[in-house]
Design a protein around this motif. Structure first.
Motif, PDB file in Angstrom:
ATOM      1  N   ALA A 232       0.829  -1.207   0.000  1.00 29.18           N
ATOM      2  CA  ALA A 232       0.000   0.000   0.000  1.00 29.18           C
ATOM      3  C   ALA A 232       0.863   1.257   0.000  1.00 29.18           C
ATOM      4  O   ALA A 232       0.568   2.233  -0.705  1.00 29.18           O
ATOM      5  N   ALA A 233       1.955   1.243   0.776  1.00 31.99           N
ATOM      6  CA  ALA A 233       2.850   2.400   0.817  1.00 31.99           C
ATOM      7  C   ALA A 233       3.524   2.604  -0.531  1.00 31.99           C
ATOM      8  O   ALA A 233       3.648   3.747  -1.008  1.00 31.99           O
ATOM      9  N   ALA A 234       3.978   1.518  -1.156  1.00 32.30           N
ATOM     10  CA  ALA A 234       4.631   1.631  -2.461  1.00 32.30           C
ATOM     11  C   ALA A 234       3.655   2.142  -3.512  1.00 32.30           C
ATOM     12  O   ALA A 234       4.000   2.990  -4.347  1.00 32.30           O
ATOM     13  N   THR A 235       2.417   1.655  -3.466  1.00 26.97           N
ATOM     14  CA  THR A 235       1.403   2.117  -4.419  1.00 26.97           C
ATOM     15  C   THR A 235       1.100   3.596  -4.218  1.00 26.97           C
ATOM     16  O   THR A 235       1.006   4.365  -5.184  1.00 26.97           O
ATOM     17  N   ALA A 236       0.973   4.005  -2.962  1.00 29.97           N
ATOM     18  CA  ALA A 236       0.691   5.410  -2.672  1.00 29.97           C
ATOM     19  C   ALA A 236       1.821   6.321  -3.125  1.00 29.97           C
ATOM     20  O   ALA A 236       1.584   7.446  -3.568  1.00 29.97           O
ATOM     21  N   ALA A 237       3.063   5.829  -3.039  1.00 30.04           N
ATOM     22  CA  ALA A 237       4.210   6.641  -3.452  1.00 30.04           C
ATOM     23  C   ALA A 237       4.271   6.804  -4.960  1.00 30.04           C
ATOM     24  O   ALA A 237       4.679   7.864  -5.458  1.00 30.04           O
ATOM     25  N   LEU A 238       3.869   5.779  -5.690  1.00 28.33           N
ATOM     26  CA  LEU A 238       4.034   5.774  -7.148  1.00 28.33           C
ATOM     27  C   LEU A 238       2.770   6.155  -7.907  1.00 28.33           C
ATOM     28  O   LEU A 238       2.845   6.541  -9.071  1.00 28.33           O
TER      29      LEU A 238
END
Length: 349
Positions: free
Chosen positions: A14-20
């Motif tokens: 979820a954090a990686a998706t939110a960052a990208l």
């Protein structure tokens, strides 16, 4: 065990998706920066204001203690190698959770519509002659404001009222709840790194370097309030500080013009700087020397590392100019022009 693994994996994903994930700036502006965020800030900051110490210090100390305690316990239970692996996974999970909290509580403001797209600016005004005009006016203003700014009390509207007026000047309703300036246990780091202040994006509080001089304090506080109001980019926070100082009393005005004097002089050729600086009276010269002496307390190595780290942080949050965005406020002021007091106005709709 499986549920724990799935939870951690989901959090990191979820954090990686939110960052990208590319979010349209218009959606962020409407639903987050002008919608959710002001409501969150109006709840969180009043609670933070009740605590006299920086909550960021407390949270960082608690997290450090917890990580060390878990690591020591893991070594005793399963050995050093497994403890290292377990700690690495745990830290990655914590980092993901903190990043998601950062975005929700404040960080999405980096993705809102840039302020230059919302105010009336004319890039053709950004010339050497206009910069000289601004620098000369700054000299006239600081010369005239020096005496009233150093009176006790200096008088004029409270800084909170001035900030609210600055928000209205940009066409926004006054919604930011001012944070009480706090000190940090890391004051030595602020001094060595030449950091004047910071906005805590998790507890929505502001921390001010106690070494900041009284003549600097209005601009520094207003800058951090600018961040707290959702202006994440440094040039936009500087612009809010500038507009706030214009709306304030003699001390605030002096603080703002002194900062702008420094910024615009940095943008001028050496010969222009020499001629314009010669017009300063002794009072402002003495104040500029005091500011330089405070800066001299910093440590070059620590200052450079802090600068590069913050530059990387800004670029990671899609601020292409990085640390250079601090000086970009001069472009906004010059593009606004002198006709309305060097203050940008909302773009006609």
């Amino acid at each position: 065990m499986i549920l724990r693994f799935l939870f951690r994996a989901s959090l990191v994903a979820a954090a990686a998706t939110a960052a990208l994930l590319p979010l349209p700036a218009g959606i962020v502006e409407r639903w987050y920066s002008l919608g959710l965020y002001p409501r969150v800030q109006a709840v969180v900051t009043p609670y933070s204001n009740q605590v006299p110490i920086a909550l960021l210090d407390v949270a960082a100390a608690a997290l450090l203690f917890w990580v060390v305690w878990r690591f020591v316990r893991a070594i005793r239970a399963s050995g050093a190698v497994r403890a290292l692996v377990s700690s690495a996974v745990g830290l990655l999970t914590i980092a993901a959770a903190v990043y998601l909290a950062f975005l929700l509580l404040w960080g999405l403001n980096y993705r809102r519509i840039p302020i230059e797209e919302k105010v009336d600016l004319d890039e053709s005004r950004i010339t050497r002659e206009t910069a000289r005009q601004l620098a000369r006016e700054a000299v006239v203003r600081v010369n005239a404001l020096h005496a009233p700014a150093h009176r006790r009390p200096a008088g004029g509207p409270a800084l909170e009222q001035a900030f609210a007026a600055a928000e209205r000047r940009l066409g926004h309703g006054s919604s930011m709840v001012p944070a009480v300036p706090k000190r940090s246990l890391l004051e030595w780091y602020f001094r060595w790194a030449a950091i004047d202040g910071m906005t805590d994006p998790l507890f929505l509080e502001i921390i001010i370097n106690p070494d900041v001089l009284p003549i600097e304090r209005p601009f520094v506080i207003a800058h951090e309030w600018g961040h707290l109001a959702g202006y994440a980019n440094e040039d936009e926070a500087n612009l809010m500080a500038w507009l706030t100082c214009l709306e304030g009393g003699p001390l605030a005005q002096y603080s703002g013009w002194l900062v702008i004097y420094g910024h615009v002089m940095n943008a001028l050729p050496r010969e222009d700087r020499r001629l314009i600086a010669a017009e300063l009276t002794e009072g402002p010269r003495e104040d500029l020397r005091a500011i330089a002496n405070r800066f001299a307390l910093s440590k070059p190595l620590v200052r450079n590392v802090a600068r590069e780290t913050y530059d990387a942080y800004l670029r990671a949050n899609r601020v292409e100019e990085g640390i250079a965005s601090y000086d970009a406020v001069i472009r906004l002021i010059l593009a606004a022009g002198p006709d309305h007091g060097w203050a940008p106005r909302p773009r006609p709709r």
